[in-house]
Scaffold this motif. Structure first.
Motif, PDB file in Angstrom:
ATOM      1  N   GLU A 120       0.902  -1.071   0.022  1.00 54.83           N
ATOM      2  CA  GLU A 120       0.041  -0.003   0.060  1.00 54.83           C
ATOM      3  C   GLU A 120       0.893   1.183   0.026  1.00 54.83           C
ATOM      4  O   GLU A 120       1.895   1.337   0.741  1.00 54.83           O
ATOM      5  CB  GLU A 120      -1.077   0.134   1.363  1.00 54.83           C
ATOM      6  CG  GLU A 120      -1.885  -1.025   1.094  1.00 54.83           C
ATOM      7  CD  GLU A 120      -2.774  -1.065   2.513  1.00 54.83           C
ATOM      8  OE1 GLU A 120      -3.961  -0.755   2.152  1.00 54.83           O
ATOM      9  OE2 GLU A 120      -2.371  -1.280   3.505  1.00 54.83           O
ATOM     10  N   VAL A 121       0.608   2.164  -1.064  1.00 58.78           N
ATOM     11  CA  VAL A 121       1.570   3.246  -0.945  1.00 58.78           C
ATOM     12  C   VAL A 121       0.508   4.205  -1.123  1.00 58.78           C
ATOM     13  O   VAL A 121      -0.547   4.649  -1.749  1.00 58.78           O
ATOM     14  CB  VAL A 121       2.213   3.275  -2.486  1.00 58.78           C
ATOM     15  CG1 VAL A 121       3.202   4.638  -2.454  1.00 58.78           C
ATOM     16  CG2 VAL A 121       2.949   2.052  -2.679  1.00 58.78           C
ATOM     17  N   PRO A 122       0.723   5.580  -0.100  1.00 57.72           N
ATOM     18  CA  PRO A 122       0.196   6.736  -0.002  1.00 57.72           C
ATOM     19  C   PRO A 122       0.453   7.805  -1.186  1.00 57.72           C
ATOM     20  O   PRO A 122       1.273   7.594  -1.858  1.00 57.72           O
ATOM     21  CB  PRO A 122       0.247   7.486   1.259  1.00 57.72           C
ATOM     22  CG  PRO A 122       1.737   6.680   1.531  1.00 57.72           C
ATOM     23  CD  PRO A 122       1.920   5.373   0.842  1.00 57.72           C
ATOM     24  N   ALA A 123      -0.321   8.633  -1.379  1.00 60.73           N
ATOM     25  CA  ALA A 123      -0.137   9.449  -2.636  1.00 60.73           C
ATOM     26  C   ALA A 123       1.009  10.235  -2.167  1.00 60.73           C
ATOM     27  O   ALA A 123       1.167  10.777  -0.834  1.00 60.73           O
ATOM     28  CB  ALA A 123      -1.399  10.380  -2.818  1.00 60.73           C
ATOM     29  N   GLY A 124       1.657  10.769  -3.261  1.00 60.63           N
ATOM     30  CA  GLY A 124       2.901  11.699  -2.885  1.00 60.63           C
ATOM     31  C   GLY A 124       4.271  10.877  -2.475  1.00 60.63           C
ATOM     32  O   GLY A 124       4.304   9.653  -2.530  1.00 60.63           O
TER      33      GLY A 124
END
Length: 305
Positions: free
Chosen positions: A146-150
């Motif tokens: 899971e990769v958050p935005a930015g």
């Protein structure tokens, strides 16, 4: 770039993903929710997790009861060793870069993701570990990210180099399945942004993502070293209702690479071994742009023939 989603008939209705990749992995479809599954307690000595002696990071080791093994680095979702049962378990993966002295495992990521710098190596975690459930069945390890935005990330081929991470949060799953003489890797990447307002929500440009590797044969090559790589063997275009076409190529004597979804396969001969070797890439056939709720899916397999 948007044409890839249009051509593949993407839908934006939020529907849950199935527990495994669908039978037609090359297309874009509505991702909806990509939940992380809980690891199964089915370890019977065939699947184990330890530390990589080279990188010190977590590594899943699969040893099939009928022969054959592989080692998967969790960080980066890469395969650092694949030893099919045939030919007394000879190593078939080589270091990413040519070296004068080949040492198995000396360089991490001998079969790895390509053009997916938006997903940091340390974002990957173990999702499930599965022993053989039936005679002739595979051993399986599934990783989830899971990769958050930015954040900082590298742009993929065909993507606009911006030096920034994804414009929207990403969810990804990589599933590795091992048979005695076959290794299958399935990959799924989704734009996990809320798609209630798709017009305002950000898109994610993945470019032409996929896999790359460096493999070798143990048998004597059928032609002189340095000769041209075999031409890709492509199946006819699918008819309505059939699976996406699969492209395959013989990388070196007795070793075949096949891709579905990531079907743009290129390979070049390598002089790393006297028995025949090749560097290769298996990428999406066109740049991929994901709107909220969309996913790109595909698979590759290495098999002795």
């Amino acid at each position: 770039a948007r044409s890839a989603a249009t051509q593949l008939g993407a839908s934006h209705a939020p529907v849950p993903l199935p527990p495994c990749l669908p039978s037609s992995p090359g297309r874009l479809q509505a991702a909806g929710i990509m939940p992380k599954r809980l690891a199964e307690e089915q370890l019977i000595g065939d699947v184990a997790v330890g530390l990589c002696p080279i990188t010190g990071g977590p590594m899943a080791s699969l040893t099939h009861p009928d022969g054959g093994s592989c080692q998967v680095l969790v960080q980066g979702a890469s395969v650092v060793s694949w030893r099919p049962a045939r030919d007394r378990g000879a190593e078939r993966l080589l270091p990413a870069e040519a070296t004068t002295e080949l040492v198995p495992g000396s360089q991490a990521g001998q079969l790895r993701l390509c053009n997916l710098g938006m997903i940091p190596d340390d974002a990957w975690t173990i999702e499930t570990l599965q022993g053989r459930k039936a005679t002739g069945g595979p051993l399986v390890v599934s990783l989830f990210a899971e990769v958050p935005a930015g954040g900082q990330a590298a742009a993929g081929e065909g993507a606009v180099p911006s030096g920034a991470g994804p414009a929207a949060p990403l969810a990804a799953r990589a599933k590795f399945s091992l048979w005695p003489d076959r290794l299958l890797i399935e990959l799924e990447v989704a734009n996990a942004a809320d798609d209630e307002d798709a017009m305002a929500a950000p898109e994610v440009d993945l470019g032409c993502c996929g896999f790359q590797g460096h493999c070798c044969a143990t048998a004597a090559p059928s032609s002189a070293a340095g000769s041209a790589a075999p031409a890709p063997q492509t199946r006819p275009q699918k008819a309505a209702g059939e699976e996406d076409p699969e492209e395959s190529v013989e990388l070196c004597p007795g070793l075949r690479l096949a891709g579905r979804g990531f079907s743009r396969i290129t390979s070049s001969p390598s002089s790393a071994t006297s028995g025949g070797a090749a560097r290769w890439e298996a990428l999406a056939p066109s740049p991929v742009v994901l709107v909220p709720g969309e996913a790109v899916e595909g698979q590759i397999s290495l098999e002795l023939v």
